[in-house]
Every structure is written in C-alpha cells, then in structure tokens.
Design an enzyme around this catalytic site. Sequence first.
Site, short mmCIF file in Angstrom:
data_model
loop_
_atom_site.label_atom_id
_atom_site.label_comp_id
_atom_site.label_asym_id
_atom_site.label_seq_id
_atom_site.Cartn_x
_atom_site.Cartn_y
_atom_site.Cartn_z
N HIS A 123 -7.02 -6.52 -0.04
CA HIS A 123 -6.20 -5.56 0.38
C HIS A 123 -4.96 -6.04 1.17
CE1 HIS A 123 -4.43 -1.89 0.69
NE2 HIS A 123 -4.12 -1.41 1.42
N SER A 183 0.35 -1.00 0.01
CA SER A 183 0.02 -0.02 -0.07
C SER A 183 0.60 0.90 -0.11
CB SER A 183 -1.04 -0.41 1.42
OG SER A 183 -2.06 1.30 1.10
N ASP A 207 -9.49 -6.02 -3.66
CA ASP A 207 -9.11 -5.30 -2.92
C ASP A 207 -9.98 -3.83 -3.25
OD1 ASP A 207 -8.10 -3.00 -1.30
OD2 ASP A 207 -5.51 -3.83 -2.63
#
Length: 510
Positions: free
Chosen positions: A431, A285, A403
């Site tokens: 995610h 991320s 995600d």
Amino acid sequence: MCHCVLISLFLCGRVPSRLAAMLTSFIEGLLCCLASKSANVVVPVETSEPADGYEFVEVKPGRVLRVRHIIPDRPVLEEPTGQGGSVSCKRKITVYRNGQLFIENLGDRASTEVKNCHNGESEPNSTVQVELTDSGNSPLPVRIPEGRSDSVTAGNNGASETGAAGDAPAAGQTEPSQQLRKRRRKPKRSVVIDCERKISACKGTHPDVALFFIHGVGGSLDIWGSQLDFFSRLGYEVIAPDLAGHGASTAPQIAAAYTFYALAEDMRLIFKRYARKRNILIGHSYGVSFCTFLAHEYPEQIHKMVMINGGGPTALEPSLCSIFNLPTCVLHCLSPLLAWSFLKAGFARQGAKEKQLLKENNAFNVSSFVLRAMMSGQYWPEGDEVYHAELTVPTLLVHGMHDKFVPVEEDQRMAEILLLAFLKVLEDGSHMIMMECPEAVNTLLHEFFLWEPVTHAPPKKESKTRPETAKAQNDNTKAISELAKVRPATARQTSSNDRTEDKPDSKAKK
C-alpha cells in the site's frame, strides 16, 4: 501515580519499550474514559524540519494547512513547443433503471493507439457493460467488443434502436442476449462525451507545469519525500499539502471538519492558489478521491493524473461495522494495535527499515479523534462509476501487488471504467509503495509525465492526390489508345501511297 511507576520501571529496564508504550496508551485511554474527556489533544504535530519550502495557508478562518511548495532554480527554461498528440474522447454513457451501466466507446484510432502504447494490447471501439454497485467486492465489468458497426442505444420512446447491421442476429445468439436488450429499453439518463483532448509531454524545464501530491488517511506530505526531492531536482514545481488534522496542519475539534466535502474544498483552494496551465495530480489511497474531484471540476487545467492504490470507482460511504466507530478513548487504547496492523498491511516487509520509514515520514501519526472523524466522514455518493466514466484526463494507475487494503481487482475495475487509463502493477510493493519502491515509482511517474500520444498525419492530402493521379493515368491511357488508333490509319495511308507510287514504276518497266 501510574505514570510515575511506569516511567520508573522503564528507566530500570524492567519493561520493554513497546510494552511501555502500549501500557501508557491503555492507561491514558482508561483515564480519559473515566474523566469523560478526549484522549488526544487535537493540535498540529510539531515538526523540526527547516522552514525552507514550507508554507502555511489559511484556507478558512482558523483552518491552516501546511504546504510544501518547491520552485527549483531552473538553469534552462524551455517553452512548450505546442506539439503533442490529440486524442478523440468520444463515448456514450447510459444508465438504466435496473441499475445497469452501459458504456460505449466511440473514439477513433487515436485512442486505440494510446491504449496500444501503454498496455500492449490494442482496444478498438468497444462497449463496456457493468452493474452499478455500492461495494468494492463486486465482479469485474464485462467488456463486449463490437463485432459490428452498430450499437444498441435507446430512443426517446424507450424502444431500443439498432443499426442496419443489427437486424440480422449474430451466430450463436441466445435468449440471454435478447433478455439483455429488453433491460436496456428504459434508460434512466444518458451522457454523451465528445471532445478533442490534446496531450503533450510535461518536462521539468517547462514553467507552465506543476505537480500536486495529495496523501490519504493517516499520512502527511512527508510520505512523498522521495518524490518531492526527485522531481524538484529535475526542475518540476511541486506542491504537497497536509490534510486537516494531519502533519503540521491545524486539527479542528469538530467532526464536521473532516468530511469529504470539507477536505475537498480545502484541496480546491490549494489547487486554485498554486495551479499553472498544465497541472498533474498524484494521489495516494484516499487522496485519489480528491484528485478525481479536482479532475472533474477542472478538466481543462488537469493535464494528467496518477492514482496510487486508489481503489475502485465506487461511491464513498462509511462502514457501519467498523472499528473506527468505537469511542475515541477506546481507539486511543487500541492505537498501538492499529499502528502494528497498519505496518503489517501497508508494507510488503515488516522490518526495521519499514518501521523507521513510518517514524521518519510521520505516517499514521494522527490523533484518535481525527482518525475516527476521517473514517466516518468518507461520504461521497456522487463519486460512482458514472462520475469516473465522464473523466477524459489521461490517468496512470500504480498498484502494489502485496496491498492488503486495496485489492488489485479494484484498480482493474477503475482501469476499465476510465476512458484513458493505464494500469501498472509493481510486484515488490504494497500500500505504501512510494515509500517502499521510490525508484520504480519515480521512474513510472516520470515516463508518464513525458509521454505523449503519437498521432499520424491526416490522410487528407493523399485522398486528394490519389484521384488526380488516377485521372492522369486515365488520360495517359486514353492518349495511348488514341495513338494506337491513329497509327494503323497512318500505316494504311503509307501503304496506299507506296502502292500508288509503285504502279507508275511498274508501268514504266513494262
């Protein structure tokens, strides 16, 4: 008083535990708003984990980061053999004044073999044309395969120059293509990359290999627990830091401590402290942005890179209309709702197992002040498409199909922009895919660490021997032809000799 009543009701069993937590958070936020104080005491999170493998590094005075550093006991040390594959990294990046990005890949067949090895589809020398955008919802870049050997470039005078083959228009060429050429006549700047990159397998028995794991917003180094244990057992040296304000690192009480540049400087210092000769960066991320920053700053030391749900190659800019722009005390009141929404969007399944993973791995367990400062400090205008297109580091992109934070189109766009990128999509993950599917992620990462491109032997010797063989064949044919020419003469001589010998005999017979 309110706390005492709430605790008494909770002990009597009249209030569910989830409702009690929400009421407690709401009351604390309300009280801090009335008192004009911060809702959270910004201190490091206490940890009951053993100190083995954990270090506390002071990157700046009063700024201490927790780092998990594991150097396993390797029974066998294997020096790198020096073998591997070389990839020719050649591309031209042109930015035009109308905001158009034109990428022309000029690599040889080695880069094509790399693409073919991982994606299954060969990509010859090609031209990529995209529009520079500031949002992730832009359309995917358009790939224009080269149908001829020439390429559209821009000269010093701003006029477009084409090769000899580009003088004749291709079949089906229309006016939009001509308009497209006119747009490319005034380039803003051009970047030419021409280097040879050597890529080799990184084994756990190699002492010159180090793995760096960097988490994102709201996480901690504990989210990499499965990966750290797996690769340390294989003999890899692993390094995983806690970002400032996360995990057990110190949390300064000023928002400027959580800007991208401040956190990137922390990661730079951690990298310089633990770096080896061949380093592999693994980011998740927001942590992908720090990996990209390090790969751009230290291209010779970064051997490979892994991006897990990192998003597209767009410059970072905080959103003006975001829930994280609310006051800290209001965010603290909404913290149970934020945690629930993170569970819904970050995991493909929302069961007891996933809740336990969040609790055990200390994920999304940061103060409201840190969370607000982290989201508002994501300003990085340099990290645009051109910045990513300049990278020559082999990159593996891992994306979870479910995600909801990062659409798969953004990772596809990243794979198009990067020079050596391979996208893998896992259908069962979201995610937090390294926590949901640790076995699949570990297998993908390990295969990528051991991968090296296959380069064929250069055909220089063959090119030299073939003309010599041809000359030898020509000499043989000439010799045979000369013998063929000589043989009739010899036959004539022998026949004439026979005739001269026969004439006396005939006279004698007479």
